[in-house]
Design an enzyme around this catalytic site. Structure first.
Site, short mmCIF file in Angstrom:
data_model
loop_
_atom_site.label_atom_id
_atom_site.label_comp_id
_atom_site.label_asym_id
_atom_site.label_seq_id
_atom_site.Cartn_x
_atom_site.Cartn_y
_atom_site.Cartn_z
N SER A 102 0.91 -1.14 0.00
CA SER A 102 0.18 -0.08 -0.10
C SER A 102 0.89 1.08 -0.14
O SER A 102 1.63 1.49 0.96
CB SER A 102 -1.08 -0.18 1.32
N HIS A 119 -1.01 -1.33 -4.44
CA HIS A 119 -2.34 -1.05 -3.93
C HIS A 119 -2.39 0.31 -3.55
O HIS A 119 -1.55 0.96 -2.68
CB HIS A 119 -2.35 -1.84 -2.50
N ASP A 124 -4.63 3.42 -2.20
CA ASP A 124 -5.76 3.82 -1.28
C ASP A 124 -6.41 5.01 -1.55
O ASP A 124 -5.71 6.22 -1.27
CB ASP A 124 -5.38 3.72 0.13
N MET A 133 -9.08 7.90 -0.52
CA MET A 133 -9.93 8.35 0.64
C MET A 133 -10.63 9.72 0.19
O MET A 133 -9.93 10.58 -0.31
CB MET A 133 -9.15 8.29 1.90
N HIS A 143 -8.39 0.73 -4.16
CA HIS A 143 -9.21 0.44 -3.13
C HIS A 143 -9.94 2.14 -2.86
O HIS A 143 -9.28 2.98 -2.35
CB HIS A 143 -8.33 0.04 -1.78
N MET A 155 -12.00 4.21 -1.00
CA MET A 155 -12.88 4.54 0.27
C MET A 155 -13.48 5.70 -0.17
O MET A 155 -13.23 6.89 0.71
CB MET A 155 -11.79 4.42 1.28
N MET A 180 -11.44 -6.12 5.19
CA MET A 180 -10.51 -5.31 5.86
C MET A 180 -10.18 -5.70 7.49
O MET A 180 -11.08 -6.33 8.16
CB MET A 180 -11.38 -3.94 5.99
N GLY A 182 -8.99 3.91 6.67
CA GLY A 182 -8.88 5.52 7.03
C GLY A 182 -7.24 5.62 7.12
O GLY A 182 -6.83 6.74 6.87
N PHE A 183 -6.61 4.93 7.95
CA PHE A 183 -5.15 5.19 8.39
C PHE A 183 -4.27 3.70 8.14
O PHE A 183 -4.87 2.99 8.32
CB PHE A 183 -5.13 5.66 9.68
N ASP A 234 -6.54 -6.59 4.35
CA ASP A 234 -6.07 -5.43 4.27
C ASP A 234 -5.94 -4.69 5.79
O ASP A 234 -7.19 -4.44 6.01
CB ASP A 234 -6.48 -4.40 2.97
N GLY A 235 -4.62 -4.46 6.35
CA GLY A 235 -4.72 -3.69 7.35
C GLY A 235 -3.92 -4.29 8.65
O GLY A 235 -4.60 -5.39 8.98
N GLY A 270 1.33 -1.89 4.31
CA GLY A 270 1.64 -0.67 4.08
C GLY A 270 3.06 -0.31 4.93
O GLY A 270 4.18 -0.34 4.69
C1 DX5 Z 1 -6.36 1.57 5.38
C2 DX5 Z 1 -5.85 1.07 3.95
C3 DX5 Z 1 -4.81 0.09 3.83
C4 DX5 Z 1 -3.50 0.60 4.74
C5 DX5 Z 1 -2.75 -0.44 5.13
O1 DX5 Z 1 -7.48 2.18 5.52
O2 DX5 Z 1 -6.81 0.63 3.45
O3 DX5 Z 1 -4.28 -0.14 2.81
O4 DX5 Z 1 -2.90 1.59 4.06
O5 DX5 Z 1 -1.74 -0.10 6.03
P1 DX5 Z 1 -0.91 -0.90 6.92
O6 DX5 Z 1 -0.41 -2.14 6.67
O7 DX5 Z 1 0.09 -0.23 7.58
O8 DX5 Z 1 -1.94 -1.28 8.09
ZN ZN Z 2 -6.17 -0.37 1.33
#
Ligand code: DX5
Ligand code: ZN
Length: 216
Positions: A7, A32, A34, A36, A65, A67, A136, A141-142, A174-175, A196
């Protein structure tokens, strides 16, 4: 073969093109991305112009992805920007079947993502026509949040449905994935792993991707 999807949310945004090139060379299968919108999730990242700008830095799959609320409004724009696979959130679209069919009609792959609190049963009927389901394992979000362990049961549930109705289904998680928990999600049935912070944390992209693969 399990795919690794770094990510770029955890990459250095000041040199994003370069980061994409580096993570490609370090062994990424998918990139990947993200997106948002500050409405569906409490954070804002980037949109089509940025995706378009980094497209030429790799030939790897651009795994978007989204969001964002009402993703159907922007599908054409994200395809023009370079998407190979678009994942929308079940919770963000009132007409999810229509949007999935629309994405597929454009000749790219389509996925549905479920927030931690959304049960797999809600998308059971859609699984045969999907290319990917994204479970998820944090609230979106983060980056850098803690892995939610009940996600493992949701992955197992998707795997079981796919065994009967869609053997080629990509099952993405993911996450909060790192070398300590990657095996548990892969054993449950996940075949595309997003990470990520575990990949970008110290700039050692190649070593970090290798460690994830070794830990499976
Ligand atoms: C969260 C994202 C993820 C995030 C994963 O909302 O969709 O893709 O970047 O990051 P890590 O691996 O640090 O949880
Ligand atoms: Zn993601």
């Amino acid at each position: 073969m399990v795919k690794i999807a770094p990510s770029i949310l955890s990459a250095d945004f000041a040199k994003l093109g370069e980061e994409v090139r580096k993570v490609d060379e370090a062994g990424a299968d998918f990139i990947h991305i993200d997106v948002m919108d500050g409405s569906f999730v409490p954070n804002i990242t980037f949109g089509m112009p940025v995706i378009k700008a980094i497209r030429s830095y790799t030939k790897k799959v651009f795994d978007l992805h989204l969001m964002i609320d009402e993703p159907s409004k922007f599908i054409d724009d994200f395809i023009s920007a370079g998407a190979d696979l678009i994942t929308i959130h079940y919770e963000a679209d009132k007409h999810i079947d229509r949007t999935i069919n629309y994405i597929k009609s454009k000749g790219i792959k389509a996925g549905i993502s479920l927030n931690p609190g959304t049960p797999v049963s809600l998308i059971k009927d859609l699984i045969p026509s999907l290319d990917m389901v994204l479970i998820m394992s944090v609230n979106p979000g983060f980056g850098g949040q803690k892995f939610i362990s009940y996600s493992i049961d949701k992955v197992k549930e998707v795997k079981q449905i796919s065994e009967n109705t869609n053997k080629d289904l990509l099952i993405q998680v993911d996450g909060g994935i790192d070398s300590t928990n990657i095996k548990s999600v892969v054993d449950a049935g996940a075949n595309v792993i997003v990470a990520g912070s575990a990949i970008f944390k110290d700039g050692k992209l190649k070593e970090n991707i290798a460690l994830l693969r070794e830990s499976i």
